[in-house]
Design a protein around this motif. Structure first.
Motif: not given
Length: 535
Positions: A404, A407, A458, A464, A466
């Protein structure tokens, strides 16, 4: 008569060995009839599961594997039942595993390395999909050697010497001449050494022009002899690809940092401002991704993670340090995931836990043992894929999912961040597909502008996956945090998802917003991208 008797005994023995391997690596063929719920109840033992999770973490393996304690096996064995991976622990072996500290300085005993070798060998069967490949006709001996290689690599990464890695395998009581299912000791020692050298990065080769007389094996620093036109290219430490003139076609795949000095007559090798950080060769996997799957370097640094203003699970905002890594420029596409399934030669039953093929928004279908992309969705993000399915894809190509923290750092633009709320933009419309500008359906990757680092989508389009388990931020975990440990007793064990999607308002697509989803399930607005570590 005696010859016939000997033949029958040999035939029975070979069939028994094949059945044994199918049992411990592949699960029984009629595994559907087994009581999976009962196995899961056994595997929920916190002690056994915590030990396996700890060892997998140290090995760098991030696949959900259930742990089972039983006296029916010797040491430990890998099994796959209905597509779910298990490791069965003998109680005595579990005691040995629990006492390991994993520090190379605290692992001097032969029996400690032996414990690590046994588990790494079994995980090698799971990690390299031996349960699928055996069914596709690969030989038992080939798969055993690959598991030995995997184990040797993992011992090297934990600090074992070559002698320690090889002697650790004495616990297997390896037959000097081999058996029906296992190669001879000399072959297995070669496989262990090959894996050990991979773990120590001793097998990286440098491709150079024909004029260059010598290609050397690189460990940390490499000196490459080159033609007179290029006086000196030295001190290499990672993996770089350099554009050069015709005289020197290619000088590639070196290990760490590159400093390039070139004469004037060579127009351009590369623009170097500070130092070029580059990726290591793949750690373990079947293939590299196609070249069109580009990656972007995210140079490590310190940044503020979280948001005190938004409250809730985004608090507390605190300074986090992350290391450098490479991240996919685009989300993994339907075409790329379809290619992965075909390379794996996976049956529908084996991967149905990864992908919800029956959902209308899953754009992969199977026909005559091949997977195809339908509705021209090749370049759309792969959706209806579970966390396990994303992990399987990443590990197949020697990558992993981002934590996380990684990201959020990449979404904010890393060291080039301009402090935007939405990745790459403050108003969001230039870089983000959200519910106010997209309509009812998601879009192909890369159609909006990228963020400061050149990474697309993004924020918005699809959430998405993680790597982390979901939980409150730990104020003390400030250096490459990986989130909370899995709480195996919780019924709702969720993984973090980030970025927002086409179904969400713009503010929910912010770079700090968090959500979660159970790893075994999927959504039609949830995909993933991968990262690759620098070492």
């Amino acid at each position: 008569m005696s010859k016939l008797f000997i033949f029958l005994i040999a035939l029975i023995s070979s069939q028994h060995l094949l059945a044994q391997f199918n049992s411990y690596c592949c699960g029984e063929k009629n595994s559907k009839e087994q009581d999976i719920n009962a196995l899961l109840n056994i595997s929920s033992d916190n002690r056994t599961q915590a030990t396996l999770d700890k060892m997998c973490d140290k090995f760098g393996i991030y696949v959900t594997i259930e742990a089972v304690m039983t006296s029916e096996v010797e040491n430990c064995q890998a099994k796959v039942i209905n597509g779910m991976p298990f490791v069965y622990f003998n109680p005595q072996f579990l005691l040995k595993a629990e006492t390991l500290s994993f520090s190379p300085n605290k692992l001097p005993r032969k029996e400690d390395w032996a414990t690590m070798a046994v588990l790494a060998h079994e995980l090698g069967h799971l990690f390299n999909y031996h349960h699928n490949r055996l069914l596709n006709g690969e030989t038992l001996k080939t798969l055993e050697l690959e598991a030995d290689e995997f184990s040797g690599q993992k011992l090297a990464e934990l600090g074992a010497t070559l002698e320690q890695a090889i002697s650790a395998f004495d616990v297997f009581n390896i037959n000097p001449v081999g058996t029906h299912s296992h190669p001879a000791r000399a072959e297995r020692e070669k496989a262990i050494e090959k894996g050990w050298r991979k773990g120590r990065n001793l097998l990286v080769k440098v491709e150079v022009p024909v004029e260059v007389e010598k290609v050397v094996e690189v460990e940390k620093l490499v000196e490459v002899e080159v033609p007179v036109e290029v006086e000196k290219i030295v001190e290499v430490e990672k993996l770089v690809e350099i554009e050069v003139p015709v005289e020197v076609e290619k000088i590639v795949e070196v290990e760490k940092l590159v400093e390039v000095e070139v004469p004037v007559e060579v127009e351009k090798i590369v623009e170097v401002e500070k130092e070029i950080q580059v990726p290591v060769p793949k750690v373990m996997g079947r293939k590299d991704l196609p070249i069109e799957q580009e990656m972007v370097l995210v140079e490590g640094g310190v940044f503020k993670m979280g948001n005190n203003k938004n409250g809730g699970d985004e608090k507390p905002e605190r300074e986090i340090e992350v290391s450098s890594f490479w991240i996919d420029k685009y989300e993994v596409t339907t075409k790329q995931y379809c290619d992965f399934l075909n390379e794996l030669k996976a049956t529908y039953e084996q991967v149905k836990h990864w992908v919800d093929f029956d959902h209308k928004n899953c754009k992969i279908e199977m026909l005559y043992d091949q997977y195809f992309v339908r509705d021209n969705h090749d370049n759309f993000p792969m959706v209806k894929v579970s966390w396990q399915g994303a992990i399987a894809f990443a590990q197949y190509y020697g990558k992993r999912l981002p934590t996380e923290a990684e990201w959020e750092f990449a979404a904010k633009g890393g060291q080039l961040s301009k402090g935007y709320t939405i990745a790459g933009s403050e108003n969001g419309n230039e870089t983000c597909w959200h519910s106010n500008n997209i309509g009812r359906y998601y879009r192909a990757v890369g159609m909006k502008k990228p963020n400061e680092l050149g990474i697309f989508d993004m924020s918005g389009n699809v959430w998405e996956w993680c790597l982390d388990w979901y939980g409150k931020y730990d104020k003390k975990d400030l250096n490459n945090p990986k989130g909370p440990e899995s709480k195996r007793s919780d019924k709702d064990r969720s993984k973090v998802i980030r970025g927002g999607s086409r179904k969400d308002r713009k503010e929910y697509c912010s770079v700090t917003n968090r959500s979660r989803h159970t790893p075994a399930n999927s959504l039609d607005n949830l995909g993933f991208r991968c990262i690759k570590e620098l070492r």
